[in-house]
Design a protein around this motif. Structure first.
Motif, short mmCIF file in Angstrom:
data_model
loop_
_atom_site.label_atom_id
_atom_site.label_comp_id
_atom_site.label_asym_id
_atom_site.label_seq_id
_atom_site.Cartn_x
_atom_site.Cartn_y
_atom_site.Cartn_z
N UNK A 80 -3.43 -4.95 5.63
CA UNK A 80 -2.11 -5.54 5.37
C UNK A 80 -2.22 -6.76 4.47
N UNK A 81 -3.21 -7.60 4.72
CA UNK A 81 -3.39 -8.79 3.88
C UNK A 81 -3.73 -8.39 2.45
N UNK A 82 -4.61 -7.38 2.30
CA UNK A 82 -5.08 -7.00 0.97
C UNK A 82 -4.00 -6.26 0.17
N UNK A 83 -3.43 -5.19 0.75
CA UNK A 83 -2.55 -4.31 -0.03
C UNK A 83 -1.08 -4.74 0.01
N UNK A 84 -0.68 -5.53 0.99
CA UNK A 84 0.72 -5.94 1.09
C UNK A 84 0.89 -7.36 0.55
N UNK A 85 0.10 -8.28 1.07
CA UNK A 85 0.29 -9.69 0.71
C UNK A 85 -0.34 -10.03 -0.65
N UNK A 86 -1.61 -9.63 -0.85
CA UNK A 86 -2.30 -10.04 -2.08
C UNK A 86 -1.94 -9.14 -3.26
N UNK A 87 -2.10 -7.83 -3.10
CA UNK A 87 -1.84 -6.91 -4.22
C UNK A 87 -0.38 -6.51 -4.33
N UNK A 88 0.32 -6.43 -3.21
CA UNK A 88 1.75 -6.11 -3.23
C UNK A 88 2.05 -4.71 -3.72
N UNK A 89 1.17 -3.76 -3.46
CA UNK A 89 1.38 -2.40 -3.98
C UNK A 89 1.86 -1.44 -2.90
N UNK A 118 4.26 -1.10 0.94
CA UNK A 118 5.10 -1.76 1.94
C UNK A 118 4.32 -1.97 3.22
N UNK A 119 4.69 -2.99 3.94
CA UNK A 119 3.89 -3.37 5.11
C UNK A 119 4.51 -3.07 6.45
N UNK A 120 5.79 -2.71 6.51
CA UNK A 120 6.41 -2.49 7.82
C UNK A 120 7.55 -1.50 7.68
N UNK A 121 7.84 -0.85 8.80
CA UNK A 121 8.97 0.07 8.85
C UNK A 121 8.61 1.45 8.32
N UNK A 155 5.65 4.15 2.74
CA UNK A 155 5.53 3.44 4.02
C UNK A 155 4.51 4.10 4.94
N UNK A 156 4.23 5.38 4.69
CA UNK A 156 3.29 6.11 5.56
C UNK A 156 1.85 5.87 5.17
N UNK A 157 1.61 5.48 3.92
CA UNK A 157 0.23 5.44 3.40
C UNK A 157 -0.64 4.46 4.18
N UNK A 158 -0.18 3.22 4.34
CA UNK A 158 -1.04 2.19 4.93
C UNK A 158 -1.33 2.43 6.41
N UNK A 159 -0.34 2.62 7.28
CA UNK A 159 -0.68 2.86 8.70
C UNK A 159 -1.47 4.15 8.91
N UNK A 176 -6.27 9.11 17.83
CA UNK A 176 -5.24 8.51 16.97
C UNK A 176 -3.93 8.35 17.72
N UNK A 177 -3.62 9.28 18.59
CA UNK A 177 -2.40 9.15 19.39
C UNK A 177 -2.47 7.91 20.28
N UNK A 178 -3.63 7.66 20.85
CA UNK A 178 -3.79 6.46 21.68
C UNK A 178 -3.75 5.19 20.85
N UNK A 179 -4.29 5.25 19.63
CA UNK A 179 -4.35 4.05 18.78
C UNK A 179 -3.00 3.66 18.20
N UNK A 180 -2.01 4.53 18.29
CA UNK A 180 -0.70 4.19 17.71
C UNK A 180 -0.04 3.01 18.43
N UNK A 181 -0.48 2.74 19.66
CA UNK A 181 0.11 1.59 20.37
C UNK A 181 -0.11 0.30 19.57
N UNK A 182 -1.31 0.15 18.99
CA UNK A 182 -1.59 -1.05 18.20
C UNK A 182 -0.97 -0.95 16.81
N UNK A 183 -1.16 0.19 16.18
CA UNK A 183 -0.74 0.32 14.78
C UNK A 183 0.78 0.27 14.64
N UNK A 184 1.51 0.92 15.52
CA UNK A 184 2.97 0.91 15.42
C UNK A 184 3.51 -0.49 15.66
N UNK A 185 2.89 -1.21 16.57
CA UNK A 185 3.34 -2.59 16.80
C UNK A 185 3.02 -3.46 15.58
#
Length: 373
Positions: A190-199, A201-204, A239-243, A309-318
């Motif tokens: 998120x820091x690299x591709x959303x904040x620094x590069x801005x290429x 989207x980071x949420x939603x 929006x799907x690429x990063x998560x 991956x189904x279990x890990x969505x708790x962290x990633x979706x939040x």
């Protein structure tokens, strides 16, 4: 002496008239007529029902022993000071009854599709789950597909060039990906591709300026394509690429190692050596013989990847504000919304059971020894 008409043969008593066919007896011979794969599938479905029933019991008991009072979590301080309001709340939620009675009541409601009412959204839990499940499945399916394609490709290439540069780099990267926690990968990405590069989207799931496509499958990308809305499709895919990539990175290493070891074992087998001795092309022997014989390991890798991956969505979706089951589970658990927590647990268990059942049937389809055992 008995008189008989010419041409009439002497015979015993006349056979009894044929009546309506009776029920087929469940004899061992009748059971053997069922195809082995169908019999195996029936056994697995029956065991899956018992597993789901056990999950409901364990989930109910764990929710009951939580050292916190749902009334305290859901009532305001003024309501908590009134014992009558607290008693009415506990009666409405069935908390004043014994645990066996509560569990029996829950199972009875479960059979009718009633998972209770969420104490946070004040909606039926089943409606909440039906609304949020497609978002999670869209994320997990895409992440699993990315992990399988990349992991299998590099696993096969690493096995082919065993001990070479690509093999060493692949093993190092796979070990790194497995070792790093998912939430840390998500934070760095998120820091690299959303904040620094801005290429990216980071949420939603969609740009705020766009309206969600009409719900057909619940997958924004698929629904946007079906509606012919290319702007919504491009936004949903971006929006799907990063998560999805963060999720996939956490299991690519595991898939790669599964594939590499399975293909290496196949390459040392006699039938592969025989194929080479007959002068078959190396590419055909690799993909047609070795990779095909490793299909069982690939099914295992796919099943494990989907479950993890189904279990890990708790962290990633939040983390990425992805409005799916994982975010719903996180908010429900932090607010002690027990009906929602139990609903999510049963839903996740059902998904696990279905995925494992599908994997077992695929095993049986590929290997007849499994369904005949």
């Amino acid at each position: 002496m008995t008189d008989t008409a010419p041409g009439t043969a002497l015979a015993g008593p006349a056979p009894a008239p044929a009546g309506p066919p009776g029920p087929v007896k469940d004899t061992p011979r009748a059971r053997r007529r069922m195809p082995p794969l169908a019999a195996y599938a029936l056994r697995r479905v029956a065991s899956s029902v018992l597993i789901v029933l056990g999950v409901t019991l364990v989930t109910f008991l764990l929710s009951s022993v939580v050292p916190a009072d749902p009334a305290t979590a859901n009532l305001g301080q003024r309501a908590l000071d009134d014992p009558e309001i607290v008693a009415r709340y506990r009666a409405d939620q069935g908390l004043d009854r014994s645990l066996p009675v509560q569990y029996a009541s829950y199972l009875g409601n479960l059979l009718t599709g009633d998972l209770g009412t969420s104490q946070q959204t004040q909606r039926p839990v089943l409606d909440d789950l039906a609304e949020k499940l497609p978002a999670t499945l869209e994320l997990v399916v895409v992440a699993t597909a990315m992990a399988i394609v990349i992991g299998v490709l590099f696993g096969v290439l690493a096995a082919k060039g065993r001990g070479g540069r690509l093999d060493r780099i692949s093993r190092t990267l796979s070990l790194t990906g497995v070792s790093l926690p998912t939430f840390w990968i998500g934070m760095v990405a998120a820091v690299l591709f959303v904040k620094n590069l801005g290429i990216l989207p980071g949420s939603g799931r969609l740009a705020p300026a766009l309206d969600p496509p009409d719900r057909i499958t619940g997958f924004y990308t698929a629904d946007a394509l079906l509606a012919g809305d290319l702007d919504a499709f491009a936004s949903a895919a971006a929006h799907l690429v990063l998560p999805a990539s963060v999720l996939a990175l956490s299991v690519i290493g595991m898939v790669l190692r599964f594939t590499r070891s399975a293909v290496l074992e196949a390459l040392s087998s006699d039938f592969v050596k025989a194929g080479r001795a007959k002068g078959l092309r190396a590419r055909g022997v690799l993909w047609g013989y070795a990779v095909r014989s490793a299909s069982g390991q690939l099914i295992t890798a796919t099943t494990l990847s989907f479950s993890l991956l189904l279990a890990a969505t708790v962290y990633i979706e939040q983390q990425f504000s992805w409005n799916g089951i994982g975010q719903y589970a996180f908010r429900s658990s932090t607010n002690l919304d027990l009906p929602a927590v139990m609903g999510v647990s049963i839903l996740i268990a059902l998904v696990f059971v279905v995925v494992n059942l599908a994997a077992d049937l695929l095993y049986a389809a590929f290997d007849p020894r499994i369904r005949l055992s």
